[in-house]
Design a protein around this motif. Structure first.
Motif, PDB file in Angstrom:
ATOM      1  N   GLN A   1      50.555  43.977  39.890  1.00 40.06           N
ATOM      2  CA  GLN A   1      51.484  42.950  38.626  1.00 40.06           C
ATOM      3  C   GLN A   1      50.498  41.896  38.469  1.00 40.06           C
ATOM      4  O   GLN A   1      49.114  41.921  38.642  1.00 40.06           O
ATOM      5  N   ALA A   2      51.719  40.605  37.266  1.00 37.77           N
ATOM      6  CA  ALA A   2      49.971  39.877  37.016  1.00 37.77           C
ATOM      7  C   ALA A   2      50.793  38.816  37.289  1.00 37.77           C
ATOM      8  O   ALA A   2      52.257  38.941  37.082  1.00 37.77           O
ATOM      9  N   PRO A   3      50.535  37.485  37.003  1.00 35.36           N
ATOM     10  CA  PRO A   3      48.193  36.598  36.872  1.00 35.36           C
ATOM     11  C   PRO A   3      48.341  37.312  38.546  1.00 35.36           C
ATOM     12  O   PRO A   3      49.185  37.377  39.603  1.00 35.36           O
ATOM     13  N   ARG A   4      47.547  36.701  38.876  1.00 32.98           N
ATOM     14  CA  ARG A   4      46.625  36.403  39.493  1.00 32.98           C
ATOM     15  C   ARG A   4      45.915  35.551  39.906  1.00 32.98           C
ATOM     16  O   ARG A   4      45.268  34.856  38.615  1.00 32.98           O
ATOM     17  N   ASP A   5      44.678  35.406  40.713  1.00 35.34           N
ATOM     18  CA  ASP A   5      43.646  35.205  40.963  1.00 35.34           C
ATOM     19  C   ASP A   5      42.395  35.392  40.914  1.00 35.34           C
ATOM     20  O   ASP A   5      41.776  36.622  41.483  1.00 35.34           O
ATOM     21  N   ILE A   6      41.876  35.458  39.294  1.00 35.88           N
ATOM     22  CA  ILE A   6      40.612  36.355  39.232  1.00 35.88           C
ATOM     23  C   ILE A   6      39.876  36.241  39.723  1.00 35.88           C
ATOM     24  O   ILE A   6      38.778  36.796  39.755  1.00 35.88           O
ATOM     25  N   GLY A   7      39.652  35.189  40.960  1.00 34.45           N
ATOM     26  CA  GLY A   7      38.836  34.622  41.445  1.00 34.45           C
ATOM     27  C   GLY A   7      38.067  35.382  43.218  1.00 34.45           C
ATOM     28  O   GLY A   7      37.128  35.912  43.794  1.00 34.45           O
ATOM     29  N   ASN A   8      39.718  36.403  42.840  1.00 28.88           N
ATOM     30  CA  ASN A   8      40.208  37.043  44.261  1.00 28.88           C
ATOM     31  C   ASN A   8      40.391  38.253  43.795  1.00 28.88           C
ATOM     32  O   ASN A   8      40.808  39.162  43.262  1.00 28.88           O
ATOM     33  N   PRO A   9      38.977  39.058  44.571  1.00 28.86           N
ATOM     34  CA  PRO A   9      38.729  40.369  43.845  1.00 28.86           C
ATOM     35  C   PRO A   9      39.865  41.493  44.602  1.00 28.86           C
ATOM     36  O   PRO A   9      40.162  42.628  44.146  1.00 28.86           O
ATOM     37  N   SER A  10      40.760  41.322  45.676  1.00 30.81           N
ATOM     38  CA  SER A  10      41.025  42.406  46.736  1.00 30.81           C
ATOM     39  C   SER A  10      42.295  42.590  46.319  1.00 30.81           C
ATOM     40  O   SER A  10      43.026  41.806  45.478  1.00 30.81           O
ATOM     41  N   GLY A  11      42.738  43.875  46.054  1.00 26.42           N
ATOM     42  CA  GLY A  11      44.356  44.638  46.772  1.00 26.42           C
ATOM     43  C   GLY A  11      44.823  44.996  46.846  1.00 26.42           C
ATOM     44  O   GLY A  11      43.456  45.680  46.895  1.00 26.42           O
ATOM     45  N   ALA A  12      45.182  45.744  47.605  1.00 24.81           N
ATOM     46  CA  ALA A  12      45.880  46.555  48.437  1.00 24.81           C
ATOM     47  C   ALA A  12      47.159  47.837  47.907  1.00 24.81           C
ATOM     48  O   ALA A  12      47.515  48.882  47.713  1.00 24.81           O
ATOM     49  N   ASN A  13      47.300  47.276  46.423  1.00 21.84           N
ATOM     50  CA  ASN A  13      48.705  48.138  45.426  1.00 21.84           C
ATOM     51  C   ASN A  13      47.252  49.374  44.947  1.00 21.84           C
ATOM     52  O   ASN A  13      46.408  49.351  43.831  1.00 21.84           O
ATOM     53  N   ALA A  14      47.282  50.675  45.211  1.00 19.70           N
ATOM     54  CA  ALA A  14      46.350  51.848  44.637  1.00 19.70           C
ATOM     55  C   ALA A  14      46.521  52.393  44.063  1.00 19.70           C
ATOM     56  O   ALA A  14      46.380  53.346  43.379  1.00 19.70           O
ATOM     57  N   ASP A  15      47.850  51.953  43.012  1.00 19.95           N
ATOM     58  CA  ASP A  15      48.721  52.646  42.075  1.00 19.95           C
ATOM     59  C   ASP A  15      47.347  52.801  40.661  1.00 19.95           C
ATOM     60  O   ASP A  15      47.850  51.539  39.688  1.00 19.95           O
TER      61      ASP A  15
END
Length: 287
Positions: free
Chosen positions: A54-68
């Motif tokens: 999904q969006a939007p996000r904190d672009i200063g945080n590179p992590s994420g757990a969604n593998a799609d």
């Protein structure tokens, strides 16, 4: 993709809160002011973990757990510009825009330089473009499609019935709106019928506000949150620093008319923070 499927994607876009019919009816003077407190995390919500990133996000945080890991869209120069619209306050959070405004539809984030604006820069400047005033932050989205599409009204213009499985890309820039003719002119970044190598293109997109942050996400707008997600798959390219924009140039753009029938700024989707709903940010230079 069958026509019915394409139409459903177009409907997803139109429900994102970015269509012209969702523009504010009044000036943004009544919108929430910048607050010094940190953003409030939603409590106890049921995450839509069966959706893509999904969006939007904190672009200063590179992590994420969604593998799609859906395919990234090509560079914008290899696609057609199909829509151009704005959101009052930044939907994203970034190094240059991390002042939290509020959790309301007119909330989001403000540029860091906002408190330092001069009285002249903040002088009232009414005009044809609604939903924004001097001192506001504006996030601009240049939406691109792999379809042979003509720029038009609403994000449905990016998914014509004749095009199956389009790739979508949004180039995003956050601006600090000021009453200053020496600030950036929006019309130099608009469309105006511009074509390059046969493709519909913006006249320009800012290139001096830092290395854009590339990630996989979705459509935005106040119709969505972390429990009501967007199914659309969008490649995002978000610039990390703010730039000042002359509000009078926005008024001129609205007065002259534009292919997108845009005459006002839209609300925001609040920041997506759940790791399950975020993809990892891509490495610089990936695309």
């Amino acid at each position: 993709m069958k026509t019915s499927t394409v139409s459903s994607i177009a409907l997803i876009f139109l429900l994102s809160g970015c269509g012209p019919g969702n523009a504010p009816e009044s000036d943004a003077a009544d919108s929430a002011s910048v607050e010094p407190s940190a953003e409030v995390e939603p409590a106890g919500e049921a995450l839509c973990v069966d959706m893509g990133p999904q969006a939007p996000r904190d672009i200063g945080n590179p992590s994420g757990a969604n593998a799609d890991a859906f395919p990234l869209a090509p560079p914008s120069g290899e696609m057609n510009l199909c829509n151009l619209h704005t959101h009052t306050n930044a939907e994203h959070k970034g190094p240059g825009f991390n002042l939290f405004v509020s959790n309301a539809d007119d909330g989001g984030f403000a540029c860091n330089e906002t408190p330092a604006l001069s009285p002249a820069e903040l002088a009232p400047a009414p005009g044809a473009f609604q939903g924004v005033k001097p001192g506001d932050t504006l996030e601009v989205h240049w939406v691109h499609t792999s379809c042979d599409a003509t720029p038009g009204e609403g994000l449905g213009a990016c998914v014509p019935d004749s095009c199956a499985d389009p790739l979508l890309r949004v180039e995003a820039q956050v601006f600090l709106v000021v009453n200053d003719g020496d600030a950036s002119d929006f019309n130099t970044m608009a469309y105006g019928g511009n074509r390059v190598d046969g493709r519909h293109q913006a006249k320009s997109i800012p290139s001096t506000t830092g290395q854009p942050v590339l990630y996989r996400g979705s459509t935005t707008g106040p119709s969505y949150d972390q429990s009501n997600c967007s199914k659309a798959r969008v490649t995002w390219n978000v610039r990390p620093q703010c730039s000042k924009l002359d509000i009078n140039s926005l008024h001129r753009w609205a007065e002259q008319g534009n292919a997108f029938n845009e005459s006002g700024s839209h609300g925001v989707r609040q920041l997506v923070t759940a790791p399950e709903l975020l993809a990892s940010i891509e490495k610089p230079g990936d695309r």
